[in-house]
Write an enzyme that holds these catalytic residues in place. Structure first.
Site, PDB file in Angstrom:
ATOM      1  N   ILE A   1     -19.751 -21.571  -1.165  1.00  0.00           N
ATOM      2  CA  ILE A   1     -19.841 -20.128  -1.398  1.00  0.00           C
ATOM      3  C   ILE A   1     -21.223 -19.614  -1.030  1.00  0.00           C
ATOM      4  O   ILE A   1     -21.360 -18.538  -0.425  1.00  0.00           O
ATOM      5  CB  ILE A   1     -19.476 -19.792  -2.853  1.00  0.00           C
ATOM      6  CG1 ILE A   1     -18.034 -20.213  -3.134  1.00  0.00           C
ATOM      7  CG2 ILE A   1     -19.652 -18.295  -3.126  1.00  0.00           C
ATOM      8  CD1 ILE A   1     -17.627 -20.130  -4.599  1.00  0.00           C
TER       9      ILE A   1
ATOM     10  N   ARG B   1     -21.495 -18.679 -12.611  1.00  0.00           N
ATOM     11  CA  ARG B   1     -21.214 -18.935 -14.023  1.00  0.00           C
ATOM     12  C   ARG B   1     -22.222 -18.181 -14.879  1.00  0.00           C
ATOM     13  O   ARG B   1     -23.426 -18.169 -14.600  1.00  0.00           O
ATOM     14  CB  ARG B   1     -21.283 -20.434 -14.331  1.00  0.00           C
ATOM     15  CG  ARG B   1     -20.081 -21.234 -13.831  1.00  0.00           C
ATOM     16  CD  ARG B   1     -18.819 -20.862 -14.592  1.00  0.00           C
ATOM     17  NE  ARG B   1     -17.654 -21.661 -14.223  1.00  0.00           N
ATOM     18  CZ  ARG B   1     -16.751 -21.318 -13.324  1.00  0.00           C
ATOM     19  NH1 ARG B   1     -16.919 -20.180 -12.641  1.00  0.00           N
ATOM     20  NH2 ARG B   1     -15.709 -22.083 -13.084  1.00  0.00           N
TER      21      ARG B   1
ATOM     22  N   GLU C   1     -17.440 -15.447 -21.998  1.00  0.00           N
ATOM     23  CA  GLU C   1     -16.364 -14.576 -21.523  1.00  0.00           C
ATOM     24  C   GLU C   1     -14.997 -15.107 -21.991  1.00  0.00           C
ATOM     25  O   GLU C   1     -14.841 -16.315 -22.171  1.00  0.00           O
ATOM     26  CB  GLU C   1     -16.410 -14.450 -19.999  1.00  0.00           C
ATOM     27  CG  GLU C   1     -16.323 -15.748 -19.231  1.00  0.00           C
ATOM     28  CD  GLU C   1     -16.502 -15.554 -17.728  1.00  0.00           C
ATOM     29  OE1 GLU C   1     -15.631 -16.049 -16.988  1.00  0.00           O
ATOM     30  OE2 GLU C   1     -17.496 -14.932 -17.282  1.00  0.00           O
TER      31      GLU C   1
ATOM     32  N   HIS D   1     -14.981 -11.271 -13.877  1.00  0.00           N
ATOM     33  CA  HIS D   1     -14.748 -12.605 -13.292  1.00  0.00           C
ATOM     34  C   HIS D   1     -13.556 -12.561 -12.337  1.00  0.00           C
ATOM     35  O   HIS D   1     -12.547 -13.241 -12.532  1.00  0.00           O
ATOM     36  CB  HIS D   1     -14.523 -13.644 -14.390  1.00  0.00           C
ATOM     37  CG  HIS D   1     -14.796 -15.051 -13.917  1.00  0.00           C
ATOM     38  ND1 HIS D   1     -15.167 -16.076 -14.751  1.00  0.00           N
ATOM     39  CD2 HIS D   1     -14.738 -15.609 -12.672  1.00  0.00           C
ATOM     40  CE1 HIS D   1     -15.331 -17.194 -14.067  1.00  0.00           C
ATOM     41  NE2 HIS D   1     -15.077 -16.936 -12.792  1.00  0.00           N
TER      42      HIS D   1
END
Length: 328
Positions: A166, A246, A275, A293
């Protein structure tokens, strides 16, 4: 339906609601229990695994596969597939000790997560949440040339913390904005994989040079709160911070303080500690772009993730090696 006969079908419990295509495939290929209208809780899922003599568990990052849960799994469960690339919600040591194969879904969500990260970067830099709120309350009125100014993205320096799949995809997107890209990781990549970015051996040196910072590290004990009151202050005043990795990578108390005093101009956050609960003070900050998210949240990517999970399960239950084991 798979090649195996209905009488010989394997058994699966899917504890989280999945996209329709994944629910349909799971129902066609497996017996067991599949969450459709609601998610299954921990104790309920264990009862279902026992009751259906299920051999596989399909779950996601919102479901903790901790040591207590792993110890309670019935003995016939061979594989647990998480519909996520991260696996900090899995107790790896406990899974290994139990002999449970755990798989994840790398690769398939890379592009969409990078898109989301760069969307947050642009939104935070150009104050789009504030602009949207202004328009929705019909408050567009006369202003001077010095009002409502964001910060330019092109020709700025982007620091990337974590240059995995990513991170590299974000670097490719940044090149399209004529950004200078720096990165820090445990070791430099081969030049052919750097996507035009330059390695910085010291995290502190990376932070001092980063007008924009995008986080793409896994969450481990070593990286928890890697951005804290001390390290966040190393960023140039007016920097923009983006986190689509994260929530635990950032000390949120420190981030809120620095957003309030202006040392950090803005932030784009898709992930949070604890979360789906999150610090409600972020809502009060106009210089934060927030999303729940949804880095992988496209039809194409969520379908690809679900199919990858089912492919991993099919491999293991068919006596083949898993495609994406979280450890080798």
């Amino acid at each position: 339906m798979s090649a195996q006969s209905a009488a010989a079908r394997h058994r699966l419990v899917s504890v989280r609601r999945m996209p329709p295509a994944i629910t349909a495939r799971a129902a066609a290929e497996y017996d067991g229990a599949i969450a459709v209208e609601r998610d299954f809780g921990r104790e309920e899922s264990l009862d279902l695994l026992r009751g259906h003599a299920a051999e596989a568990l399909l779950f996601s990052s919102g479901f903790r596969l901790d040591a207590e849960y792993i110890a309670a799994l019935p003995p016939q469960v061979k594989v647990a597939a998480t519909c996520s690339v991260g696996f900090d919600h899995v107790d790896v040591a406990a899974a290994k000790a139990r002999g449970l194969i755990v798989t994840n879904t790398p690769d398939v969500l890379t592009g969409c997560t990078a898109d989301l990260a760069f969307s947050l970067l642009l939104s935070a830099a150009r104050r789009l949440p504030e602009a949207d709120a202004l328009m929705r309350r019909d408050a567009w009125g006369p202003r001077s040339m010095g009002d409502f100014l964001g910060v330019r993205v092109w020709d700025k320096t982007l620091g990337i913390l974590g240059m995995g799949r990513i991170g590299r995809a974000v670097a490719r997107r940044a090149r399209g904005f004529d950004m200078r890209v720096l990165y820090h990781d445990v070791a430099p990549l081969p030049p052919a994989m750097e996507e035009g970015a330059h390695y910085v051996a010291s995290l502190h040196d990376l932070l001092r040079q980063s007008q924009f910072l995008s986080l793409h590290s896994p969450l481990t004990p070593a990286t928890r709160h890697v951005l804290n009151g001390e390290t966040l202050r190393l960023l140039p005043r007016g920097a923009v911070v983006v986190n689509a990795a994260r929530g635990g990578l950032i000390d949120e108390e420190a981030l809120i303080a620095l957003l309030r005093d202006g040392h950090i101009a803005a932030a784009g956050l898709d992930v949070f500690e604890g979360e789906p609960r999150f610090d409600r003070r972020f809502i009060e900050l106009p210089n934060v772009a927030l999303s729940p998210h949804v880095g992988s949240g496209t039809v194409e990517t969520r379908d690809a993730m679900g199919h990858r999970c089912l492919d991993n399960i099919a491999a293991v239950l068919g006596g083949r090696p898993p495609i994406d084991p979280i450890w080798s």
